[in-house]
Every structure is written in structure tokens, then in C-alpha cells.
Write an enzyme that holds these catalytic residues in place. Structure first.
Site, mmCIF file in Angstrom:
data_model
loop_
_atom_site.group_PDB
_atom_site.id
_atom_site.type_symbol
_atom_site.label_atom_id
_atom_site.label_comp_id
_atom_site.label_asym_id
_atom_site.label_seq_id
_atom_site.Cartn_x
_atom_site.Cartn_y
_atom_site.Cartn_z
ATOM 1 N N MET A 1 0.858 -1.185 0.000
ATOM 2 C CA MET A 1 0.000 0.000 0.000
ATOM 3 C C MET A 1 0.886 1.223 0.000
ATOM 4 O O MET A 1 1.934 1.242 0.634
ATOM 5 C CB MET A 1 -0.903 0.007 1.230
ATOM 6 C CG MET A 1 -2.060 0.985 1.161
ATOM 7 S SD MET A 1 -1.672 2.680 1.625
ATOM 8 C CE MET A 1 -1.259 2.499 3.341
ATOM 9 N N CYS A 2 0.486 2.248 -0.730
ATOM 10 C CA CYS A 2 1.312 3.422 -0.893
ATOM 11 C C CYS A 2 0.464 4.686 -0.923
ATOM 12 O O CYS A 2 -0.749 4.631 -1.076
ATOM 13 C CB CYS A 2 2.128 3.330 -2.182
ATOM 14 S SG CYS A 2 3.123 1.824 -2.306
ATOM 15 N N GLY A 3 1.153 5.792 -0.803
ATOM 16 C CA GLY A 3 0.525 7.083 -0.981
ATOM 17 C C GLY A 3 1.026 7.718 -2.267
ATOM 18 O O GLY A 3 2.202 7.628 -2.602
ATOM 19 N N SER A 70 4.899 7.369 -1.045
ATOM 20 C CA SER A 70 5.225 6.689 0.206
ATOM 21 C C SER A 70 4.862 5.219 0.082
ATOM 22 O O SER A 70 4.010 4.855 -0.729
ATOM 23 C CB SER A 70 4.489 7.320 1.392
ATOM 24 O OG SER A 70 3.085 7.128 1.271
ATOM 25 N N ASN A 94 -0.623 2.216 -5.883
ATOM 26 C CA ASN A 94 -1.104 2.048 -4.511
ATOM 27 C C ASN A 94 -2.138 0.936 -4.497
ATOM 28 O O ASN A 94 -3.212 1.083 -5.092
ATOM 29 C CB ASN A 94 -1.743 3.350 -4.008
ATOM 30 C CG ASN A 94 -2.546 3.143 -2.742
ATOM 31 O OD1 ASN A 94 -2.225 2.286 -1.929
ATOM 32 N ND2 ASN A 94 -3.614 3.907 -2.577
#
Length: 519
Positions: A1-3, A70, A94
């Protein structure tokens, strides 16, 4: 999972090309990126919170673009973002993919990069996105065509917003806070922004809208067979969402479940137990955390221990613990005192923007505290000890009400009305629930996954299950009792989280309605 945060700024003079990497634990409330726009700087802390393991800023002067990314690392190998694919594509991703081919890759971001790298003549970025299976949001810049592509998966399980300013700047972000001018992306739409024309065009759908069958089985002749089919696809859905987590996470950290004690989350919890029992664990019992949130509500006078969801979660957790003694099943009682609610209320309102109703707040703040996971475990003699959620992957039962007719307002509808309503619910769930929920849950550095919203589960549920099986969730209750031995839980009535956890109507002003705008 990412931003994800992208900024295309054609009229601003960027510094030289750069890649700045930020160490884990960087305080982005105090860190700014020099010479960035005020909007970009304001959004950075929200993006960083979603991916606590790594953050970076990439600036490419020739493309007049900044990418801030991120990462929450859940699949090996650890992959930094954003990704430069042979100087032809720039990718931010993401989410999680479940394409069968990824078994050879182990990492979904690298899998997408490989698809882009190996695009054949006549195929483009949209073809790559259309081939993906999972829950995701993305940005892709195609250097050759000078087009930015961005969007969400077909159902819209990951949040994503965009803004095109009057001077043709493009922003794309997972979450923005209360920054005006952003629009939530429609689930399943691939957006294209052409930097040559400065136009947002080429909105292409990944798939047609879902259609709920109007077929009726008046004698319930196929009930057992279809219940088994639904059990099978749900089991497969949970299995791939569990087995795609890096094994080290499962060995050393629990899998968490947002748990009210009702049928939806109990079915998910039981299926997780079944999947975990299919594996051998060298470190003792695998662990599941059942996260139950309850509020002190001054209007009703109830403490967290007295809410309907807390009482139900205790009884349901006990049933599941008895069914699966080989699993360490921990009921985490997340209590929210009224003072704590007041402290975090403005912050959650900011996070869930552009949602601004009383109902949205009562749901969002429940998920916010549940996913934070600051709670208690009950010891054998009744006392409690403080406990902090350890799992970084949360499973949710969202989608069951929309697929199987769980809401109270559906109970007395004629079959043709129910078909129409369920069709609207599943096709609008990205806007009604998912964008808001992902913003507040992921802010706590965790990833939420939705087994009921798996592509195969939705297809079976909309196309093959007769509409009369969806009155009062009949089909799901059959699955729970016939295949998971959850007979007692299967009889429990539907109760919305804001009423079960008592996060709705927190003040003595009882005249508020869910649709009222926040003040």
C-alpha cells in the site's frame, strides 16, 4: 500500500532533476520540500502517513513534474516508488494485485512495470490497467505520448482525487485533506491528461456497470448449490488476500479484521481462520486481531462496554474462538472516550474531505479509531490490559450489504425495486463508502482489503444469485450456517456501525440527521 501525490506544473521553473529519499520515521509535519507549491507541501504529510516504511520526492525538469510517493511494504522484494520504467514510463501504484502471473514476481508494482516495459504494438497504458485484478489506484506518465494516466480499480477500492487548475496544473493525490478544488476519481475510469493540449480527456471505463439479475427461484431449488458456489469464491477471495501478504508479516504480525460481531465480518474472520489452517507455521499459533470500536456517548449515557456492537463482538468472538482453537484470536476492545472523540473529530473531518455530513463523520471516525487499534485485551479473570494493534493488513466486510440486500430499507421492497436499488448501490459504492473509508483507515499506516468486493465475488453475486435469495441476506446467512458453522451469528440482525458503536448523534442535540451538513 502506498501514498500517491503527483504535480504537473507547466508554468513553473523547477529545480534540476532530483530524487530525495526520506528515512522511515521522518516527521513530515515539520519537513517541507523547498520551492514546492503550498498545495503540494500541505498534502505531503497525508501521503507520507499512508506509507510509513519509505517516502521519496522525484523531480524531472524536462517533464515539469514532481512525484511524492510513500510505501507500506507488504510484498517482497521491497520496491521504492515512484518507478522509472526504461525512461519511457513513470509509475506510482497504490494497492494490491491478485493476477495469477504475479506468483512468479511476488511484487505487484514490479509486475505492472514489466507489463509496461513489454507493451506490444497496438497496445497502450489503458490495456495494461484493464488487465489488472485487485484493489488499486495509480498514476502513469507516458513520455512518448506526453499523457498522464490515473485512476482507480473497477470498483474504486482505493481513494484518489485530482485537480486541474486554471493555469493548467494537474494534481493527483490519494488524499488531500480539506483542500478545495479536488474531485474524487470515479471508480473504474482511466483519466488521461494530455500535456500537449492541456486537456483532461480520454476518460475510458475499465468495464461496463454491474447489473443485478432479476431472476427469481420461487422454490429455492438452487439455494444449496449457489450457497456452495458463493462459499467457494469467498474462500478464494480471502485466500489470495491473505497469501499475498509477505510471509514474514503473517509469521510475526496478526491479520486484523474490522469486527462488529455481525455476520459480514464474522464470515470473513472464519474464512481467514480456514485459510491460515491450510499452512504450517513454525512460530506457533497464527494470530488474528478482531478490532471492535465502541464510543462513550453522552447523549445515550452508554459507555463503550455497553454498546450493542461491543456486546455482540464478545459473543461472536467467543463462537469463532471455540470453532478455531488452533488460532490465537484476540478481540481488541477499542474504547473511545468522549474527550478523545472531541480531540480527533476535526482531524477526521479534514481527512474525509470532501464528505461533509453527520453520517459520513459517524462512520469515518469509527473506522479511524478501529484502524488505529489502541485498545484492550480481556484477560481470563475479567480484567483488561492495554493492547496496540500489531497487524498492518485489515480485512473488511464492506460490500456484503450492497450485494446481498442487508440494509433495513431493503427489507420490504418488491423484487424489481430491490434489483434497481442493489444495482445502484454496488455501482456507487466507490463514492458512497470506499473513498471516505480508505482515506481515514490508511492514514494509520495500514492497508484495508475487501473480500466481498473481489471481482469474481461481485460477478457471481450480481449475475448468478436470484434476487429472492437477497431478501434479508438469505444467501449469506446460508453460507454462514451451512459451511462455517456460524448459526447463532447468522441470525443476528443488521446494525450499521455508527449505531452499533454509538458514534452517531454524540451530543444531546437529538434533532440531527445523517444527511445534515457538519457545523
Amino acid at each position: 500500500m502506498c501514498g500517491i501525490l503527483l504535480h504537473y506544473c507547466p508554468h513553473k521553473q523547477l529545480s534540476e532533476d532530483e530524487l530525495t529519499e526520506f528515512p522511515e520515521g521522518t516527521d513530515f509535519g515539520k519537513t517541507t520540500c523547498v520551492n514546492e507549491s503550498s498545495i503540494f507541501n500541505r498534502i505531503i504529510p497525508y501521503i507520507a502517513a499512508r506509507g510509513p516504511n519509505y517516502s521519496s520526492l522525484r523531480v524531472i525538469k524536462a517533464h515539469q513534474t514532481r512525484w511524492f510517493s510513500s510505501v507500506l511494504s507488504l510484498r517482497r522484494p521491497f520496491t521504492k516508488q515512484s518507478i522509472n520504467v526504461d525512461d519511457r514510463y513513470h509509475l506510482q501504484f497504490n494497492g494490491e494485485l491478485y493476477n495469477k502471473e504475479i506468483s512468479d514476481w511476488d511484487n505487484d508494482s514490479l509486475y505492472i512495470a514489466s507489463l509496461l516495459r513489454n507493451l506490444e504494438d497496438g497496445r497502450n497504458v489503458v490495456d495494461v490497467i484493464r488487465s489488472l485484478e485487485g484493489e488499486y489506484a495509480y498514476t502513469v506518465y507516458d513520455v512518448k505520448s506526453s499523457i498522464f494516466y490515473f485512476g482507480r480499480d473497477p470498483i474504486g477500492k482505493r481513494s484518489l482525487s485530482y485537480s486541474v487548475t486554471l493555469n493548467n496544473e494537474l494534481y493527483v493525490a490519494s488524499v488531500t485533506g480539506a483542500v478545495e478544488g479536488f474531485q474524487d476519481c470515479i471508480g473504474g475510469v482511466v483519466y488521461g491528461f494530455d500535456t500537449r493540449t492541456k486537456l483532461l480527456n480520454g476518460k475510458q471505463r475499465l468495464r461496463p456497470p454491474y447489473e443485478v439479475t432479476s431472476r427469481i427461484d420461487p422454490e429455492f431449488e438452487s439455494l444449496s448449490k449457489i450457497s456452495k458456489n458463493l462459499y467457494d469464491v469467498l474462500h478464494d477471495s480471502v485466500k489470495k488476500r491473505v497469501e499475498s501478504i509477505h510471509p514474514a508479516h503473517i509469521e510475526n504480525s496478526p491479520i486484523a479484521i474490522l469486527f462488529s460481531g455481525g455476520i459480514d465480518c464474522s464470515v470473513i474472520a472464519a474464512l481467514v481462520c480456514e485459510v491460515l489452517l491450510e499452512h504450517h507455521y513454525e512460530c506457533g499459533k497464527p494470530t488474528i486481531e478482531l478490532l471492535n470500536v465502541s464510543f462513550e456517548n453522552p447523549r445515550t449515557g452508554l459507555l463503550p462496554s455497553g454498546t450493542p456492537d461491543r456486546k455482540l463482538s464478545i459473543s461472536s468472538a467467543k463462537i469463532i474462538q471455540n470453532l478455531y482453537p488452533q488460532i490465537d484470536i484476540r478481540l481488541v476492545e477499542v474504547d473511545v472516550p468522549y474527550e478523545k472523540y472531541l480531540k480527533w473529530r476535526p482531524y477526521v473531518i479534514d481527512l474525509m474531505y470532501a464528505k461533509q455530513t453527520e453520517m459520513d463523520l459517524s462512520i469515518a471516525i469509527a473506522f479511524f479509531f478501529a484502524s488505529r487499534g489502541e485498545g484492550f485485551l480481556k484477560l481470563p479473570h475479567g480484567e483488561r490490559k492495554s493492547y496496540q494493534r500489531q497487524g498492518v493488513v485489515l480485512l473488511s466486510g464492506l460490500g456484503a450489504d450492497e450485494l446481498y440486500g442487508g440494509y433495513h430499507k431493503f427489507a420490504n421492497k418488491a423484487h424489481h425495486e430491490l434489483v434497481k436499488e442493489l444495482t445502484r448501490q454496488i455501482n456507487n459504492i466507490y463514492e458512497r463508502n470506499l473513498n471516505r473509508d480508505d482515506k481515514v483507515i490508511a492514514h494509520n499506516g495500514v492497508e484495508v482489503r475487501y473480500p466481498f468486493l473481489d471481482e469474481y465475488v461481485i460477478n457471481l453475486s450480481t449475475l448468478e444469485i436470484p434476487i429472492n435469495y437477497k431478501v434479508n441476506k438469505l444467501i449469506l446467512r446460508k453460507v454462514a450456517s451451512l459451511f462455517l458453522k456460524l448459526d447463532e451469528i447468522a441470525e443476528e440482525p443488521k446494525r450499521a456501525i455508527q449505531f452499533g458503536a454509538k458514534s452517531a448523534k454524540m451530543t444531546k442535540d437529538g434533532n440531527k440527521h445523517g444527511t445534515d451538513l457538519l457545523k
